[in-house]
Scaffold this motif. Structure first.
Motif, mmCIF file in Angstrom:
data_model
loop_
_atom_site.group_PDB
_atom_site.id
_atom_site.type_symbol
_atom_site.label_atom_id
_atom_site.label_comp_id
_atom_site.label_asym_id
_atom_site.label_seq_id
_atom_site.Cartn_x
_atom_site.Cartn_y
_atom_site.Cartn_z
ATOM 1 N N LEU A 133 0.757 -1.057 -0.089
ATOM 2 C CA LEU A 133 0.016 -0.111 -0.168
ATOM 3 C C LEU A 133 0.999 1.347 -0.019
ATOM 4 C CD1 LEU A 133 -3.167 -0.216 0.389
ATOM 5 C CD2 LEU A 133 -2.072 -2.203 0.958
ATOM 6 N N ASP A 134 0.494 2.158 -1.140
ATOM 7 C CA ASP A 134 1.394 3.388 -1.072
ATOM 8 C C ASP A 134 0.760 4.450 -1.824
ATOM 9 O OD1 ASP A 134 4.542 4.118 -0.861
ATOM 10 O OD2 ASP A 134 3.644 4.957 -2.591
ATOM 11 N N GLU A 135 0.843 5.526 -1.431
ATOM 12 C CA GLU A 135 -0.058 6.686 -2.014
ATOM 13 C C GLU A 135 0.382 6.684 -3.474
ATOM 14 O OE1 GLU A 135 1.866 9.021 0.954
ATOM 15 O OE2 GLU A 135 2.129 10.753 -0.520
ATOM 16 N N ARG A 136 1.466 6.384 -4.052
ATOM 17 C CA ARG A 136 1.962 6.416 -5.394
ATOM 18 C C ARG A 136 1.523 5.242 -6.253
ATOM 19 N NH1 ARG A 136 5.149 6.931 -1.825
ATOM 20 N NH2 ARG A 136 6.156 8.722 -0.904
ATOM 21 N N GLY A 137 0.778 4.335 -5.570
ATOM 22 C CA GLY A 137 0.543 2.992 -6.176
ATOM 23 C C GLY A 137 -0.702 3.266 -7.235
ATOM 24 N N ILE B 282 1.378 -2.332 4.851
ATOM 25 C CA ILE B 282 1.161 -1.074 5.207
ATOM 26 C C ILE B 282 2.346 -0.547 6.207
ATOM 27 C CG2 ILE B 282 -0.140 0.928 6.459
ATOM 28 C CD1 ILE B 282 -2.629 -0.985 6.230
ATOM 29 N N GLY B 283 3.193 0.602 5.497
ATOM 30 C CA GLY B 283 4.406 1.056 6.424
ATOM 31 C C GLY B 283 3.855 2.156 7.605
ATOM 32 N N GLY B 284 5.383 2.535 8.205
ATOM 33 C CA GLY B 284 5.319 3.351 9.204
ATOM 34 C C GLY B 284 5.241 4.645 8.950
ATOM 35 N N ALA B 285 5.718 5.448 9.540
ATOM 36 C CA ALA B 285 5.707 6.934 9.628
ATOM 37 C C ALA B 285 6.494 7.419 8.408
ATOM 38 C CB ALA B 285 6.056 7.660 10.829
ATOM 39 N N ASP B 286 7.533 6.607 8.064
ATOM 40 C CA ASP B 286 8.585 6.895 6.892
ATOM 41 C C ASP B 286 7.897 6.290 5.575
ATOM 42 O OD1 ASP B 286 10.596 8.932 8.164
ATOM 43 O OD2 ASP B 286 10.645 7.116 9.513
ATOM 44 N N GLY B 287 7.002 5.235 5.857
ATOM 45 C CA GLY B 287 6.734 4.764 4.393
ATOM 46 C C GLY B 287 7.260 3.334 4.436
ATOM 47 N N LEU C 109 1.248 -2.557 -6.193
ATOM 48 C CA LEU C 109 1.564 -1.567 -5.581
ATOM 49 C C LEU C 109 0.197 -0.820 -5.722
ATOM 50 C CD1 LEU C 109 3.791 -0.058 -3.744
ATOM 51 C CD2 LEU C 109 4.310 1.329 -5.744
ATOM 52 N N VAL C 110 -0.499 -0.575 -4.635
ATOM 53 C CA VAL C 110 -1.979 0.116 -4.564
ATOM 54 C C VAL C 110 -2.061 1.137 -3.993
ATOM 55 C CG1 VAL C 110 -3.946 -0.618 -3.949
ATOM 56 C CG2 VAL C 110 -2.896 -2.084 -5.490
ATOM 57 N N ARG C 111 -2.872 1.836 -4.313
ATOM 58 C CA ARG C 111 -3.190 3.293 -3.305
ATOM 59 C C ARG C 111 -4.747 3.246 -2.882
ATOM 60 N NH1 ARG C 111 -1.712 8.317 -6.870
ATOM 61 N NH2 ARG C 111 -3.133 8.324 -8.345
HETATM 62 C C1 LIG Z 1 2.220 7.950 6.982
HETATM 63 S S1 LIG Z 1 2.408 6.872 5.692
HETATM 64 C C2 LIG Z 1 3.954 7.262 5.091
HETATM 65 C C3 LIG Z 1 4.028 8.413 4.337
HETATM 66 C C4 LIG Z 1 5.463 8.211 3.790
HETATM 67 N N1 LIG Z 1 6.124 9.698 3.930
HETATM 68 C C5 LIG Z 1 5.561 7.770 2.380
HETATM 69 O O1 LIG Z 1 6.117 8.644 1.443
HETATM 70 O O2 LIG Z 1 5.139 6.546 1.908
HETATM 71 C C6 LIG Z 1 2.278 5.402 6.376
HETATM 72 C C7 LIG Z 1 1.868 4.272 5.201
HETATM 73 O O3 LIG Z 1 0.553 4.454 5.226
HETATM 74 C C8 LIG Z 1 0.084 3.830 3.911
HETATM 75 N N2 LIG Z 1 -0.561 4.799 3.113
HETATM 76 C C9 LIG Z 1 -0.663 6.069 3.525
HETATM 77 N N3 LIG Z 1 -1.283 6.722 2.723
HETATM 78 C C10 LIG Z 1 -1.765 5.757 1.701
HETATM 79 C C11 LIG Z 1 -2.588 6.011 0.504
HETATM 80 N N4 LIG Z 1 -3.059 6.960 0.251
HETATM 81 N N5 LIG Z 1 -2.742 4.809 -0.249
HETATM 82 C C12 LIG Z 1 -2.304 3.676 0.270
HETATM 83 N N6 LIG Z 1 -1.378 3.415 1.360
HETATM 84 C C13 LIG Z 1 -1.307 4.699 1.928
HETATM 85 C C14 LIG Z 1 1.213 3.370 3.180
HETATM 86 O O4 LIG Z 1 1.663 2.130 3.367
HETATM 87 C C15 LIG Z 1 2.394 4.159 3.962
HETATM 88 O O5 LIG Z 1 3.752 3.505 4.000
#
Ligand SMILES: C[S@@+](CC[C@H](N)C(=O)[O-])C[C@H]1O[C@@H](n2cnc3c(N)ncnc32)[C@H](O)[C@@H]1O
Length: 156
Positions: free
Chosen positions: A73-77, A103-108, A120-122
């Motif tokens: 899970l990633d916002e760029r997915g 799902i990642g932590g504060a740094d991703g 890789l999905v958002r």
């Molecule tokens: C606080 S976010 C990390 C942000 C980090 N700075 C990054 O660039 O990925 C923590 C985790 O939440 C998940 N996450 C946050 N926003 C998301 C989104 N819009 N879609 C999917 N996963 C998301 C991702 O797994 C991410 O690693």
């Protein structure tokens, strides 16, 4: 098949825990959502975000069952509609392999871990707090399952 959510973050606020539990408990035994919480690595002593993510990668990988399909899970997915997710869920259930969502932590999530994932999905193009992502994901998995069952939860 089990749906595993390997999520960095523990001791979540009660509203996250109850939101997640609300949807997880609705899933049937042959498509359970299983949460594996991973204690975040502390960013102390001048540790870089990269080294924190690399250390968390090791813990995340240890939580992934052997042979599982991996969806990071990633916002760029990639964007998925709910209907597309339900079609994927139907395909996944046919081959029976477990699916692990990361799902990642504060740094991703570590870049190498994301590159090695099957998908890789958002869930949004916004950056969301990791706890909220697990609740959203659980709701969407329940919704996707309800579509495969023609259950009235989802209305078109
Ligand atoms: C606080 S976010 C990390 C942000 C980090 N700075 C990054 O660039 O990925 C923590 C985790 O939440 C998940 N996450 C946050 N926003 C998301 C989104 N819009 N879609 C999917 N996963 C998301 C991702 O797994 C991410 O690693």
């Amino acid at each position: 098949m089990q749906l595993i959510i390997a999520a960095v973050g523990h001791r979540m606020p009660a509203w996250i825990e109850s939101g997640f539990a609300e949807y997880a408990k609705r899933m049937p035994p042959d498509c359970r959502i299983l949460l594996k919480e991973i204690k975040p690595v502390e960013r102390s002593g001048g540790r870089t975000a990269e080294s924190v993510m690399a250390a968390e990668r090791g813990k995340i990988e240890a939580a992934i069952p052997k042979g599982s399909r991996i969806v990071a899970l990633d916002e760029r997915g990639r964007d998925l509609t709910t209907m597309q997710l339900s079609q994927l869920l139907g395909q996944w259930r046919q081959d029976g392999r477990d699916v692990t969502f990361l799902i990642g932590g504060a740094d991703g999530l570590d870049a190498g871990l994301k590159a090695s994932a099957d998908m890789l999905v958002r869930v949004s193009s916004l950056t969301l707090p990791h706890g909220m992502v697990r609740v959203l994901l659980a709701e969407q998995l329940y919704r996707a399952w309800s579509i495969t069952q023609n259950h009235p939860y989802h209305r078109v």
